[in-house]
Design a protein around this motif. Sequence first.
Motif: not given
Length: 350
Positions: A57-79
Motif C-alpha cells: 500500500p505505501w510502495d511507490d515504484d516497480i522493480d524487476l529482475f532480468m537475467p543478464r542475457p535478457d537484460y543486455e538484449r533488451l538494450k539492443k532491441i528496445w529503441e
Amino acid sequence: MQEKAAGQMSREELRALQLKSLEILRYFDRFCRQYKLRYFLCGGCCIGTVRHGGFIPWDDDIDLFMPRPDYERLKKIWERNVDRDGEGRARYVLCRSDRDHFLRSMLTAIVDERTTFIKERQADLDICHGVRLEILPLDGCPKGRLKRRIQILWALTYQVFNLQEAPTSKGKLLEWTGRVMLALLPTQRLRYCMWRLAEEQMSRYPFDQCSHITELCSRYQYMVNEYPKEVFEKAVFKEFEGERFPIPAGYHRYLTMAFGDYMTLPPENEQVAKHEAVVVDLERGYAQYPEAFGRGQRSGHEPASGVRGRGMERVRSGVSEKMCRKCAKDPEKRAEELQKGREKCVRKTL
C-alpha cells in the motif's frame, strides 16, 4: 495529480502513481512476451504480489529482475522496436548509463516522459525524470570463494565509478578507498572505461551455466547473496493488481534470503514510500519543470525529444555535488570553468 513532492502525497495520489507505474509494466510485459525476454517482479513488488496481491500500500515504484542475457538484449532491441507516436517519439524511453549518459544509477529504467517524477538524488541531473520502472540484472556466481570475492570487488568497483561517488555506508576505510579511486580517474571518460571493465569482469559468469545467482547492481547486503539457480530457473505467474505477472518460481527462498520474514508487516512508522521525490506530476512532463532539475541549467538538448538521460555538462566533466570553497562562493565562476573543460575544481572535491 498536480506538482507535489512525494512526501506530501495523499493515499489517493500515491494510488494514482502506482496505477501509472502499472501502465508501464503492462506495456513492458507485452514487449517481453513478444520478444521472448525473461523478467521477474522483485523486491517490494514481489512481496506485494505474495502478501497483498498487488502493490504494497505505501510502495511507490516497480522493480524487476532480468537475467543478464535478457537484460543486455533488451538494450539492443528496445529503441528500434518500441511503439512510437505520429511524431516518431517513443512511447517509453529506455535509460541506462553509458559513455555519454550519466544517471547516477546502476539500473536500467523504462521511463514515461509525459509525466514527472524527479528523485531528490537525481535532481541535479538533466535526464529523463518521468515515472519509471527499474530493472536490475541477475548474474551468475563463480565457483570458489576466491573467485566470488573477486567478483564482489569488481562489483564494488563498478558501483564507485558508475555512480561516481564513494560508498558512505560501509565504513571509513571503504569510503576513503573510493575517494582515492575517483581521484585517480577524475574525468567522466576515464571513469566510464573503468566501470565498463568492472561490469565485464563481474558479469563474466554465464547466468544459465552457474549453480548460484546473485544481484550485483544493488546494495552490498544483497550483492553478497547467492541464490540457488532453481530460484530463478523459471517463473510462476501470480496475481498483481488483478492481472498475472511473473515472479521467481522460488520466490519464498528468494524473499526469505533477501528480506527475512517478509510476510510480517513492518512497524507503522516504517510504512512509508522509500523514494524521496522533489516533484511528482502525472499529467505534465518533467520538461515543464526546468527549475526543479539540473538546478535550472540545461545541457543544450530537449529531454522530451527522446534523448535518453544525458547528464549535465558539469557531471559529464566528472564533477561531484561537492564544491571547493571558491566555487561555492562564486557559482558563475564555477560554470565558466566547466565550460572551458577545466578539471582543477574536480580534483579539489575528491
